[in-house]
Scaffold this motif. Structure first.
Motif, mmCIF file in Angstrom:
data_model
loop_
_atom_site.group_PDB
_atom_site.id
_atom_site.type_symbol
_atom_site.label_atom_id
_atom_site.label_comp_id
_atom_site.label_asym_id
_atom_site.label_seq_id
_atom_site.Cartn_x
_atom_site.Cartn_y
_atom_site.Cartn_z
ATOM 1 N N LEU A 66 6.395 -12.948 -28.078
ATOM 2 C CA LEU A 66 6.875 -12.462 -29.371
ATOM 3 C C LEU A 66 7.686 -13.515 -30.106
ATOM 4 C CD1 LEU A 66 7.961 -8.757 -28.782
ATOM 5 C CD2 LEU A 66 5.922 -9.612 -29.923
ATOM 6 N N GLY A 67 8.111 -14.537 -29.404
ATOM 7 C CA GLY A 67 8.897 -15.588 -30.035
ATOM 8 C C GLY A 67 10.231 -15.750 -29.336
ATOM 9 N N ALA A 68 10.914 -16.817 -29.684
ATOM 10 C CA ALA A 68 12.160 -17.159 -29.000
ATOM 11 C C ALA A 68 13.406 -16.696 -29.744
ATOM 12 C CB ALA A 68 12.227 -18.675 -28.793
ATOM 13 N N THR A 69 13.281 -16.408 -31.026
ATOM 14 C CA THR A 69 14.448 -15.993 -31.800
ATOM 15 C C THR A 69 14.298 -14.527 -32.214
ATOM 16 O OG1 THR A 69 13.505 -16.591 -33.946
ATOM 17 C CG2 THR A 69 14.674 -18.334 -32.730
ATOM 18 N N PRO A 70 15.413 -13.878 -32.504
ATOM 19 C CA PRO A 70 15.315 -12.485 -32.955
ATOM 20 C C PRO A 70 14.452 -12.320 -34.205
ATOM 21 C CG PRO A 70 17.565 -12.989 -32.348
ATOM 22 C CD PRO A 70 16.802 -14.285 -32.297
ATOM 23 N N ALA A 71 14.547 -13.247 -35.138
ATOM 24 C CA ALA A 71 13.745 -13.149 -36.355
ATOM 25 C C ALA A 71 12.258 -13.264 -36.043
ATOM 26 C CB ALA A 71 14.163 -14.224 -37.357
ATOM 27 N N ARG A 72 11.888 -14.201 -35.172
ATOM 28 C CA ARG A 72 10.480 -14.361 -34.788
ATOM 29 C C ARG A 72 9.973 -13.122 -34.042
ATOM 30 N NH1 ARG A 72 8.121 -18.159 -37.668
ATOM 31 N NH2 ARG A 72 9.151 -20.148 -37.525
ATOM 32 N N GLN A 73 10.812 -12.570 -33.187
ATOM 33 C CA GLN A 73 10.427 -11.377 -32.436
ATOM 34 C C GLN A 73 10.222 -10.188 -33.369
ATOM 35 O OE1 GLN A 73 13.683 -11.238 -29.705
ATOM 36 N NE2 GLN A 73 12.810 -12.802 -28.372
ATOM 37 N N ALA A 74 11.117 -10.036 -34.317
ATOM 38 C CA ALA A 74 10.977 -8.943 -35.280
ATOM 39 C C ALA A 74 9.733 -9.130 -36.136
ATOM 40 C CB ALA A 74 12.221 -8.859 -36.158
ATOM 41 N N LYS A 75 9.493 -10.362 -36.581
ATOM 42 C CA LYS A 75 8.315 -10.659 -37.399
ATOM 43 C C LYS A 75 7.035 -10.381 -36.618
ATOM 44 C CE LYS A 75 6.263 -14.389 -40.090
ATOM 45 N NZ LYS A 75 6.510 -14.188 -41.500
ATOM 46 N N ALA A 76 6.983 -10.786 -35.359
ATOM 47 C CA ALA A 76 5.800 -10.554 -34.524
ATOM 48 C C ALA A 76 5.600 -9.072 -34.258
ATOM 49 C CB ALA A 76 5.924 -11.320 -33.211
ATOM 50 N N THR A 77 6.681 -8.341 -34.098
ATOM 51 C CA THR A 77 6.583 -6.899 -33.866
ATOM 52 C C THR A 77 6.019 -6.195 -35.091
ATOM 53 O OG1 THR A 77 8.408 -6.932 -32.293
ATOM 54 C CG2 THR A 77 7.907 -4.817 -33.334
ATOM 55 N N ILE A 78 6.525 -6.541 -36.257
ATOM 56 C CA ILE A 78 6.015 -5.945 -37.488
ATOM 57 C C ILE A 78 4.553 -6.308 -37.683
ATOM 58 C CG2 ILE A 78 6.181 -6.024 -40.020
ATOM 59 C CD1 ILE A 78 9.251 -6.204 -39.626
ATOM 60 N N ALA A 79 4.191 -7.556 -37.429
ATOM 61 C CA ALA A 79 2.784 -7.983 -37.573
ATOM 62 C C ALA A 79 1.887 -7.218 -36.604
ATOM 63 C CB ALA A 79 2.672 -9.490 -37.332
ATOM 64 N N HIS A 80 2.365 -7.011 -35.388
ATOM 65 C CA HIS A 80 1.596 -6.263 -34.386
ATOM 66 C C HIS A 80 1.278 -4.858 -34.891
ATOM 67 C CE1 HIS A 80 0.461 -4.751 -30.412
ATOM 68 N NE2 HIS A 80 1.255 -3.727 -30.660
ATOM 69 N N TYR A 81 2.289 -4.169 -35.394
ATOM 70 C CA TYR A 81 2.077 -2.808 -35.864
ATOM 71 C C TYR A 81 1.310 -2.762 -37.186
ATOM 72 C CZ TYR A 81 4.625 -0.688 -32.071
ATOM 73 O OH TYR A 81 4.996 -0.248 -30.828
ATOM 74 N N ARG A 82 1.465 -3.770 -38.026
ATOM 75 C CA ARG A 82 0.694 -3.788 -39.279
ATOM 76 C C ARG A 82 -0.790 -3.906 -39.001
ATOM 77 N NH1 ARG A 82 1.640 -7.411 -43.781
ATOM 78 N NH2 ARG A 82 0.515 -5.789 -44.891
ATOM 79 N N LYS A 83 -1.165 -4.656 -37.961
ATOM 80 C CA LYS A 83 -2.587 -4.750 -37.596
ATOM 81 C C LYS A 83 -3.119 -3.391 -37.189
ATOM 82 C CE LYS A 83 -2.504 -9.531 -36.052
ATOM 83 N NZ LYS A 83 -2.556 -10.417 -34.887
#
Length: 95
Positions: A66-83
């Protein structure tokens, strides 16, 4: 350090996910309201998809994808659910 613009983009992406998810909920409710065999199939599909999406996200989190930073993790989580929401929206529009 996370820039303010990163969080603004993240907030907008989260808002956009909420709007898209709301449209899927509306389409699903219309389908479920029929109460027929197609409604039952949609309900079962909905539950399975939610479990699958959550399990896949958990696996990505546990393996560090998901990424190493909180922002990257949040962005990846949102992208996952948007798909997932996007796939549902396309499928429900067809039916």
């Amino acid at each position: 350090m996370i820039r303010a613009t990163d969080w603004m983009t993240l907030a907008f992406d989260g808002w956009r996910l909420g709007v898209e998810a709301s449209s899927v909920v509306t389409m699903r409710l219309a389908k479920l309201a029929a109460g027929d065999a197609a409604a039952l199939a949609e309900a079962q599909l909905m539950v399975g998809e939610k479990i699958e999406a959550a399990a896949a996200l958990q696996m990505r989190a546990m393996t560090g994808r998901l990424g190493a930073t909180p922002a990257r993790q949040a962005k990846a989580t949102i992208a996952h659910y948007r798909k997932a929401v996007g796939r549902n929206r396309r499928r429900l529009r067809k039916g």
